[in-house]
Design an enzyme around this catalytic site. Sequence first.
Site, PDB file in Angstrom:
ATOM      1  N   LYS A 196       0.872  -1.181   0.000  1.00  9.78           N
ATOM      2  CA  LYS A 196       0.000   0.000   0.000  1.00  9.78           C
ATOM      3  C   LYS A 196       0.904   1.225   0.000  1.00  9.78           C
ATOM      4  O   LYS A 196       1.485   1.576   1.023  1.00  9.78           O
ATOM      5  CB  LYS A 196      -0.912   0.046   1.232  1.00  9.78           C
ATOM      6  CG  LYS A 196      -2.009   1.095   1.039  1.00  9.78           C
ATOM      7  CD  LYS A 196      -2.436   1.799   2.301  1.00  9.78           C
ATOM      8  CE  LYS A 196      -1.689   3.055   2.625  1.00  9.78           C
ATOM      9  NZ  LYS A 196      -1.800   4.181   1.697  1.00  9.78           N
ATOM     10  N   GLU A 203      10.328   1.057  10.061  1.00 10.98           N
ATOM     11  CA  GLU A 203      11.384   2.045   9.783  1.00 10.98           C
ATOM     12  C   GLU A 203      10.715   3.398   9.952  1.00 10.98           C
ATOM     13  O   GLU A 203       9.890   3.804   9.133  1.00 10.98           O
ATOM     14  CB  GLU A 203      11.913   1.813   8.369  1.00 10.98           C
ATOM     15  CG  GLU A 203      13.260   2.461   8.146  1.00 10.98           C
ATOM     16  CD  GLU A 203      13.109   3.833   7.546  1.00 10.98           C
ATOM     17  OE1 GLU A 203      13.156   4.804   8.344  1.00 10.98           O
ATOM     18  OE2 GLU A 203      12.938   3.952   6.339  1.00 10.98           O
ATOM     19  N   CYS A 254      14.027  10.394   6.178  1.00  7.20           N
ATOM     20  CA  CYS A 254      14.017   9.991   7.589  1.00  7.20           C
ATOM     21  C   CYS A 254      15.400  10.058   8.236  1.00  7.20           C
ATOM     22  O   CYS A 254      15.513  10.322   9.417  1.00  7.20           O
ATOM     23  CB  CYS A 254      13.437   8.593   7.718  1.00  7.20           C
ATOM     24  SG  CYS A 254      14.177   7.450   6.539  1.00  7.20           S
ATOM     25  N   GLU A 264      10.805  15.471  14.708  1.00  7.33           N
ATOM     26  CA  GLU A 264      11.093  15.295  13.291  1.00  7.33           C
ATOM     27  C   GLU A 264      10.260  16.305  12.494  1.00  7.33           C
ATOM     28  O   GLU A 264       9.031  16.251  12.517  1.00  7.33           O
ATOM     29  CB  GLU A 264      10.745  13.875  12.861  1.00  7.33           C
ATOM     30  CG  GLU A 264      11.106  13.618  11.421  1.00  7.33           C
ATOM     31  CD  GLU A 264      10.898  12.173  10.983  1.00  7.33           C
ATOM     32  OE1 GLU A 264       9.817  11.639  11.234  1.00  7.33           O
ATOM     33  OE2 GLU A 264      11.836  11.609  10.395  1.00  7.33           O
TER      34      GLU A 264
HETATM   35  P1  NDP Z   1       2.358   8.343   7.819  1.00  5.46           P
HETATM   36  O1  NDP Z   1       3.144   7.577   8.794  1.00  5.46           O
HETATM   37  O2  NDP Z   1       1.021   8.858   8.203  1.00  5.46           O
HETATM   38  O3  NDP Z   1       2.134   7.489   6.467  1.00  5.46           O
HETATM   39  C1  NDP Z   1       2.993   6.477   6.012  1.00  5.46           C
HETATM   40  C2  NDP Z   1       2.177   5.375   5.341  1.00  5.46           C
HETATM   41  O4  NDP Z   1       1.299   4.767   6.300  1.00  5.46           O
HETATM   42  C3  NDP Z   1       1.263   5.866   4.225  1.00  5.46           C
HETATM   43  O5  NDP Z   1       1.152   4.865   3.236  1.00  5.46           O
HETATM   44  C4  NDP Z   1      -0.060   6.051   4.930  1.00  5.46           C
HETATM   45  O6  NDP Z   1      -1.172   6.023   4.074  1.00  5.46           O
HETATM   46  C5  NDP Z   1      -0.048   4.848   5.850  1.00  5.46           C
HETATM   47  N1  NDP Z   1      -0.917   4.963   7.025  1.00  5.46           N
HETATM   48  C6  NDP Z   1      -1.361   6.085   7.637  1.00  5.46           C
HETATM   49  N2  NDP Z   1      -2.126   5.774   8.704  1.00  5.46           N
HETATM   50  C7  NDP Z   1      -2.167   4.416   8.753  1.00  5.46           C
HETATM   51  C8  NDP Z   1      -2.790   3.484   9.630  1.00  5.46           C
HETATM   52  N3  NDP Z   1      -3.527   3.878  10.657  1.00  5.46           N
HETATM   53  N4  NDP Z   1      -2.617   2.161   9.396  1.00  5.46           N
HETATM   54  C9  NDP Z   1      -1.875   1.736   8.373  1.00  5.46           C
HETATM   55  N5  NDP Z   1      -1.254   2.575   7.503  1.00  5.46           N
HETATM   56  C10 NDP Z   1      -1.396   3.897   7.692  1.00  5.46           C
HETATM   57  O7  NDP Z   1       3.252   9.518   7.322  1.00  5.46           O
HETATM   58  P2  NDP Z   1       2.753  10.903   6.746  1.00  5.46           P
HETATM   59  O8  NDP Z   1       2.809  10.764   5.311  1.00  5.46           O
HETATM   60  O9  NDP Z   1       1.445  11.363   7.246  1.00  5.46           O
HETATM   61  O10 NDP Z   1       3.853  11.863   7.345  1.00  5.46           O
HETATM   62  C11 NDP Z   1       3.731  12.362   8.675  1.00  5.46           C
HETATM   63  C12 NDP Z   1       5.071  12.493   9.313  1.00  5.46           C
HETATM   64  O11 NDP Z   1       5.675  11.208   9.379  1.00  5.46           O
HETATM   65  C13 NDP Z   1       6.079  13.323   8.536  1.00  5.46           C
HETATM   66  O12 NDP Z   1       5.934  14.660   8.806  1.00  5.46           O
HETATM   67  C14 NDP Z   1       7.363  12.766   9.025  1.00  5.46           C
HETATM   68  O13 NDP Z   1       7.716  13.371  10.241  1.00  5.46           O
HETATM   69  C15 NDP Z   1       7.058  11.314   9.248  1.00  5.46           C
HETATM   70  N6  NDP Z   1       7.475  10.462   8.132  1.00  5.46           N
HETATM   71  C16 NDP Z   1       8.531   9.672   8.291  1.00  5.46           C
HETATM   72  C17 NDP Z   1       8.974   8.907   7.238  1.00  5.46           C
HETATM   73  C18 NDP Z   1      10.138   8.034   7.348  1.00  5.46           C
HETATM   74  O14 NDP Z   1      10.700   7.661   6.329  1.00  5.46           O
HETATM   75  N7  NDP Z   1      10.530   7.626   8.513  1.00  5.46           N
HETATM   76  C19 NDP Z   1       8.337   8.956   5.921  1.00  5.46           C
HETATM   77  C20 NDP Z   1       7.174   9.793   5.879  1.00  5.46           C
HETATM   78  C21 NDP Z   1       6.790  10.505   6.958  1.00  5.46           C
HETATM   79  P3  NDP Z   1      -1.769   7.419   3.500  1.00  5.46           P
HETATM   80  O15 NDP Z   1      -0.709   8.011   2.672  1.00  5.46           O
HETATM   81  O16 NDP Z   1      -2.928   6.976   2.720  1.00  5.46           O
HETATM   82  O17 NDP Z   1      -2.124   8.249   4.692  1.00  5.46           O
END
Ligand code: NDP
Length: 510
Positions: free
Chosen positions: A186, A261, A295, A396
Amino acid sequence: MVMTTVKLPEYGMFIDGEYTPAESGEMFEVINPANGQPCARVAKSDARDVDRAVRSARRAFESGEWSRAKPDERAKVLMRFADEIVAHAQEIAFLEILTSGATVRRVSNADLLLIVDLLQQTAKFAQEYEYAKTLPMRPFPQPSHNQVWREPVGVCAGITAWNYPLILAMWKLAPALAMGNSIVIKPASNTPLSTLKLAELAVKAGLPKGVFNVVTGPGSSVGEALVTHPEVDKIAFTGSTEVGKRIMQLAAQGVKRVTLELGGKSPAIVLPDADLDLAIPGILFGVFLHSGQVCECGTRVIVHEAIYEDVVQRLAETASRIRLGNPLDEKVGMGPIISETQLKTILGYIESGKQEGARLVCGGSRANVPGLEGGYFVEPTIFADVDNRMKIAQEEIFGPVLAVMKAKDVDEAIRLANDTVYGLAGGVWSRDLNQAYRVAREIRAGTIWVNDWHMFRSDAPFGGYKMSGFGREIGRYALDEYTQLKHVHASLVHEVENRHWYSIVLPDRA
Ligand code: NDP
């Protein structure tokens, strides 16, 4: 503003080897962050579609066509998959840039090369992998032949973030497929297109239908349906620590394996003997790659007091020369932020840095790119005199914001480096390798760069300490995460009278 009605390209999910609409028929729009305009419509799945995708993955797994194929056969398909990616590199790059705002300089010089190399290397590791190991003969408890087998886990779920859609998908796909698993990915709703293309190319390369499916739609519904589906055996997630915790809780109900991660706030320590001609661009590359939306970005720079002012000044001067703009333009070094929401979050953090008394030495505002007025651009921003207790030093931000702080000696620098809930990466800039390795040993993080940043190798593991998650992706180490261990014991004692241990339950046999 002139409104034009352009028919957007439409994409289904990818299940059982083909694109398919959502059961509900619903779709959602994907936005190009460089101009804030919709660029595609994608099927919005719900739990019924997730069920379809997982059942297809399970059927494919049970059929054995992939899960029981010889490692060499699987490796051949992975190599062909890599060839297909090369053949479609331009299209894939375009989809990645259009939806994620990654610069063409990055995608074509790094991302594509990395995913192709990872597939090829993983295919090789899978051929060399120790799938079965015979244990040495031991007299206790009785002579027997013992083996330890590595078997695929089953149906894996990969949930990926929007910052590096291709790479994050490949970090899950390559080891999952190499070890014979099926996988349902997903992708983030902002960036589903390149992952869909990967699925199409994998099937073209000879991957049996159903082994790799993609469901598209909101994390809160589709992601959760995937995590809680009874036929999913393992979840690999990249994203925020908050969602990572939620996934762990949900997975616990089904006692599923999880690798996470998550976020980071990685420290870069600059020692007085550092080669600043190398360190200054290196630090800026470390923090401003993909507008800081990585990240493992080096978002906290801890500088020895002897060179502090010089470093701050040179960082600000060099950063102000970074070229912001259309990510499709080859001259551009920094593209947009992924979304308006993320833009507001970043500007909020910049405001908080000012409020808490950090010294703004570069950037600090939303940027206007002529011709892309609706785009989400933020200037490369640097705060000096940051206290490690400030919000901008602890949380972050996921944007182009660097926090610079001062340390009186290397011990204080290490203490500050480790004063964080995260532990994804860290780094040190110094000409003295002994000193650098000491710092590397003492920073509690999964990757340490000495005099560099963002360097990934297909044979080195990546993953976090502390709240940055657990489990490792990339390379040989990742293969273990996608296998189950099975112990097979064959007794060599053939006479029942010699099996004295049966008498524990059946005393009259003693
Ligand atoms: P999220 O953690 O919300 O999203 C990452 C993935 O998880 C997306 O595919 C999202 O789907 C999915 N997701 C969201 N909620 C759920 C859930 N309850 N159960 C299962 N899957 C879920 O990251 P965001 O994109 O909202 O970013 C928010 C913050 O996260 C950023 O500002 C940053 O600080 C951090 N981040 C960290 C990353 C890393 O590499 N460590 C990468 C991205 C973000 P959908 O897109 O449909 O919401």
